[in-house]
Design an enzyme around this catalytic site. Structure first.
Site, PDB file in Angstrom:
ATOM      1  N   CYS A 113      18.642  -0.920 -16.822  1.00 22.60           N
ATOM      2  CA  CYS A 113      17.448  -1.615 -16.768  1.00 22.60           C
ATOM      3  C   CYS A 113      16.626  -1.554 -18.394  1.00 22.60           C
ATOM      4  CB  CYS A 113      16.363  -0.954 -16.087  1.00 22.60           C
ATOM      5  SG  CYS A 113      17.119  -1.092 -14.432  1.00 22.60           S
ATOM      6  N   HIS A 252       9.474  -3.058 -17.640  1.00 23.78           N
ATOM      7  CA  HIS A 252      10.608  -3.087 -16.700  1.00 23.78           C
ATOM      8  C   HIS A 252       9.925  -3.178 -15.153  1.00 23.78           C
ATOM      9  CE1 HIS A 252      14.072  -3.063 -14.311  1.00 23.78           C
ATOM     10  NE2 HIS A 252      13.933  -1.866 -13.976  1.00 23.78           N
ATOM     11  N   ASN A 282      13.657  -6.686  -8.840  1.00 20.12           N
ATOM     12  CA  ASN A 282      14.286  -5.788  -9.848  1.00 20.12           C
ATOM     13  C   ASN A 282      15.604  -6.477 -10.547  1.00 20.12           C
ATOM     14  OD1 ASN A 282      15.483  -3.915 -11.670  1.00 20.12           O
ATOM     15  ND2 ASN A 282      15.078  -2.115 -10.509  1.00 20.12           N
TER      16      ASN A 282
HETATM   17  O1  UT7 Z   1      15.519  -0.229 -12.052  1.00 25.37           O
HETATM   18  C1  UT7 Z   1      15.821   1.238 -12.062  1.00 25.37           C
HETATM   19  C2  UT7 Z   1      14.772   2.229 -11.835  1.00 25.37           C
HETATM   20  N1  UT7 Z   1      14.548   1.806 -10.320  1.00 25.37           N
HETATM   21  C3  UT7 Z   1      13.455   2.818  -9.855  1.00 25.37           C
HETATM   22  O2  UT7 Z   1      12.797   3.369 -10.961  1.00 25.37           O
HETATM   23  C4  UT7 Z   1      13.103   2.611  -8.351  1.00 25.37           C
HETATM   24  C5  UT7 Z   1      12.229   3.893  -8.215  1.00 25.37           C
HETATM   25  N2  UT7 Z   1      11.777   3.780  -6.648  1.00 25.37           N
HETATM   26  C6  UT7 Z   1      11.281   3.001  -5.810  1.00 25.37           C
HETATM   27  O3  UT7 Z   1      11.027   2.133  -6.285  1.00 25.37           O
HETATM   28  C7  UT7 Z   1      10.998   3.445  -4.675  1.00 25.37           C
HETATM   29  O4  UT7 Z   1      11.281   4.868  -4.529  1.00 25.37           O
HETATM   30  C8  UT7 Z   1      11.653   2.638  -3.316  1.00 25.37           C
HETATM   31  C9  UT7 Z   1      11.119   1.225  -3.188  1.00 25.37           C
HETATM   32  C10 UT7 Z   1      12.940   2.446  -3.597  1.00 25.37           C
HETATM   33  C11 UT7 Z   1      11.223   3.216  -1.986  1.00 25.37           C
HETATM   34  O5  UT7 Z   1      10.122   3.535  -1.878  1.00 25.37           O
HETATM   35  P1  UT7 Z   1       9.417   4.798  -1.169  1.00 25.37           P
HETATM   36  O6  UT7 Z   1       7.974   4.896  -1.072  1.00 25.37           O
HETATM   37  O7  UT7 Z   1       9.895   5.943  -2.332  1.00 25.37           O
HETATM   38  O8  UT7 Z   1      10.258   5.178   0.027  1.00 25.37           O
HETATM   39  P2  UT7 Z   1      11.168   6.264   0.431  1.00 25.37           P
HETATM   40  O9  UT7 Z   1      12.341   5.973  -0.022  1.00 25.37           O
HETATM   41  O10 UT7 Z   1      10.485   7.708   0.353  1.00 25.37           O
HETATM   42  O11 UT7 Z   1      11.251   5.892   2.046  1.00 25.37           O
HETATM   43  C12 UT7 Z   1      10.122   6.054   2.872  1.00 25.37           C
HETATM   44  C13 UT7 Z   1      10.484   5.442   4.313  1.00 25.37           C
HETATM   45  C14 UT7 Z   1      11.959   5.958   4.855  1.00 25.37           C
HETATM   46  O12 UT7 Z   1      11.660   6.188   6.195  1.00 25.37           O
HETATM   47  P3  UT7 Z   1      11.457   7.742   6.880  1.00 25.37           P
HETATM   48  O13 UT7 Z   1      12.552   8.584   6.358  1.00 25.37           O
HETATM   49  O14 UT7 Z   1      10.038   8.136   6.358  1.00 25.37           O
HETATM   50  O15 UT7 Z   1      11.438   7.520   8.305  1.00 25.37           O
HETATM   51  C15 UT7 Z   1      12.862   4.929   4.584  1.00 25.37           C
HETATM   52  O16 UT7 Z   1      14.050   5.172   5.524  1.00 25.37           O
HETATM   53  O17 UT7 Z   1      10.743   3.952   4.281  1.00 25.37           O
HETATM   54  C16 UT7 Z   1      12.010   3.743   4.825  1.00 25.37           C
HETATM   55  N3  UT7 Z   1      12.295   2.363   4.080  1.00 25.37           N
HETATM   56  C17 UT7 Z   1      12.182   1.365   4.531  1.00 25.37           C
HETATM   57  N4  UT7 Z   1      11.695   0.939   5.547  1.00 25.37           N
HETATM   58  C18 UT7 Z   1      11.601  -0.497   5.832  1.00 25.37           C
HETATM   59  C19 UT7 Z   1      13.150   2.366   3.006  1.00 25.37           C
HETATM   60  N5  UT7 Z   1      13.722   1.172   2.928  1.00 25.37           N
HETATM   61  C20 UT7 Z   1      13.005   0.500   3.799  1.00 25.37           C
HETATM   62  C21 UT7 Z   1      12.909  -0.906   4.004  1.00 25.37           C
HETATM   63  N6  UT7 Z   1      12.108  -1.366   4.793  1.00 25.37           N
HETATM   64  N7  UT7 Z   1      13.682  -1.744   3.144  1.00 25.37           N
END
Ligand code: UT7
Length: 325
Positions: A113, A252, A282
């Site tokens: 990225c 980004h 992204n």
């Molecule tokens: O480009 C390179 C750099 N990239 C980044 O910097 C990406 C950085 N990370 C992020 O943008 C975020 O961490 C994400 C968008 C990927 C995820 O968001 P989050 O708020 O960190 O969610 P999480 O991974 O902590 O997941 C929270 C919950 C989980 O469920 P439980 O374990 O709390 O029951 C996931 O299973 O959300 C669930 N979850 C979803 N639910 C519905 C994860 N993906 C989805 C989804 N739809 N697509």
């Protein structure tokens, strides 16, 4: 060092739009989750017969036209990508041939990225030192080709596209400072395990879905906020400027919550932060590139403005750049 500026911009986004509603039919997700957690509403997908070079060529043509230059005038082409058409030769060789930019030196760089900002910095050095005169820099990705459409943790995040710019010596303004960084100790947070020399393609790697990108989003999120804040502070200090001098930050586009958290830490008001993640998701190296192009097209960047690019991604790598437009 000669002053180096951006004298033309162009972009290409594939026609096909994949909305959050479309994704609801593919995996267990919702428009509400994707919108509130990421800021993404839709993304573009390249067609089956469109490779990254096709996206890059279209963006490059628009940038050349915008700069009123012919391809034959290019003497350097750098393509930032992590989704090349094939392992080798480079996408840059394919683009050089398609444009008939016969005298241009051409190569790819892999800095995920941060690739577009890395490539800008490399081009700036070459032109600044007088080695080359006119450079084409493109950030282009077809992330849909490495996305696991069964993994809701990642498939809602990414899209395809390309952004390009032409760099040459300018009398005033141009790139004031660049700041690049790398921390290779956290490869496990974002990678694509198979298909390289470590794990060549085999039935086992395909069956284990190892040709798709893997991400530990939560951990990456925290590092992204900290690193992008730090990179913006460092590059601005190097430029001898203050945040009150910045007219627009073009970050980004990985997650609108990351972007807003960085903006808050830097004390920037929302109107000074450029966002297009809602439309494209992204697109790795293409994200900062198309955001810059669209900011220019929309008139958000005017002559004399101070623009700050700020990027972060797999590697981990980061790159920031201050430009006087
Ligand atoms: O480009 C390179 C750099 N990239 C980044 O910097 C990406 C950085 N990370 C992020 O943008 C975020 O961490 C994400 C968008 C990927 C995820 O968001 P989050 O708020 O960190 O969610 P999480 O991974 O902590 O997941 C929270 C919950 C989980 O469920 P439980 O374990 O709390 O029951 C996931 O299973 O959300 C669930 N979850 C979803 N639910 C519905 C994860 N993906 C989805 C989804 N739809 N697509």
């Amino acid at each position: 060092m000669r002053k180096v500026g951006i004298v033309g911009v162009g972009e290409y986004l594939p026609q096909r739009v994949l909305t959050n509603a479309d994704l609801e039919k593919l995996v267990d997700t919702s428009d509400e989750w994707i919108t509130t957690r990421t800021g993404i509403k839709e993304r573009r997908l390249a067609s089956g017969d469109e490779a990254v070079s096709d996206l890059a060529i279209n963006a490059a043509k628009e940038a050349l036209a915008n700069a009123h230059l012919n391809p034959e005038e290019l003497d350097l082409i750098i393509i930032a990508t992590i989704t090349p058409d094939m392992q080798f030769p480079s996408v840059a060789s394919i683009v050089q041939n398609a444009l008939s930019a016969k005298t241009a030196v051409a190569f790819d760089i892999s800095a995920a990225c941060a690739g577009f900002v890395y490539a800008l910095s490399i081009a700036q050095q070459f032109i600044g030192l007088g080695t080359y005169k006119i450079a084409l820099v493109v950030g282009a990705e077809k992330l849909s080709s490495v996305t696991d459409w069964q993994d809701r943790n990642t498939c809602v995040l990414f899209g395809d596209g390309a952004g390009a710019c032409i760099l040459k010596e300018v009398k005033s303004g141009g790139i004031i400072s660049t700041y690049l960084g790398c921390d290779g100790s956290k490869l496990e947070l974002l990678n694509l395990p198979a298909g390289g020399s470590r794990l060549p393609a085999s039935h086992e790697t395909v069956n284990a879905r190892q040709h798709f990108l893997k991400m530990q989003g939560n951990e990456l999120f925290k590092i992204a906020v900290k690193t992008m804040t730090d990179a913006a502070e460092k590059v601005l200090k190097q430029a001898g400027l203050k945040f009150s001098d910045v007219d627009l930050i073009i970050p980004h586009q990985a997650n609108s919550r990351i972007i807003m958290a960085v903006g808050k830490r830097l004390g920037l008001s929302e109107d000074k932060i450029f966002l297009n993640i809602e439309k494209y998701g992204n697109m790795s190296s293409a994200s900062t590139a198309t955001a810059l192009v669209e900011a220019v097209k929309e008139g958000r960047v005017k002559k004399g403005d101070i623009v700050l690019l700020d990027s972060f991604g797999a590697g981990l790598v980061w790159g920031a750049c201050v430009i006087k437009w």
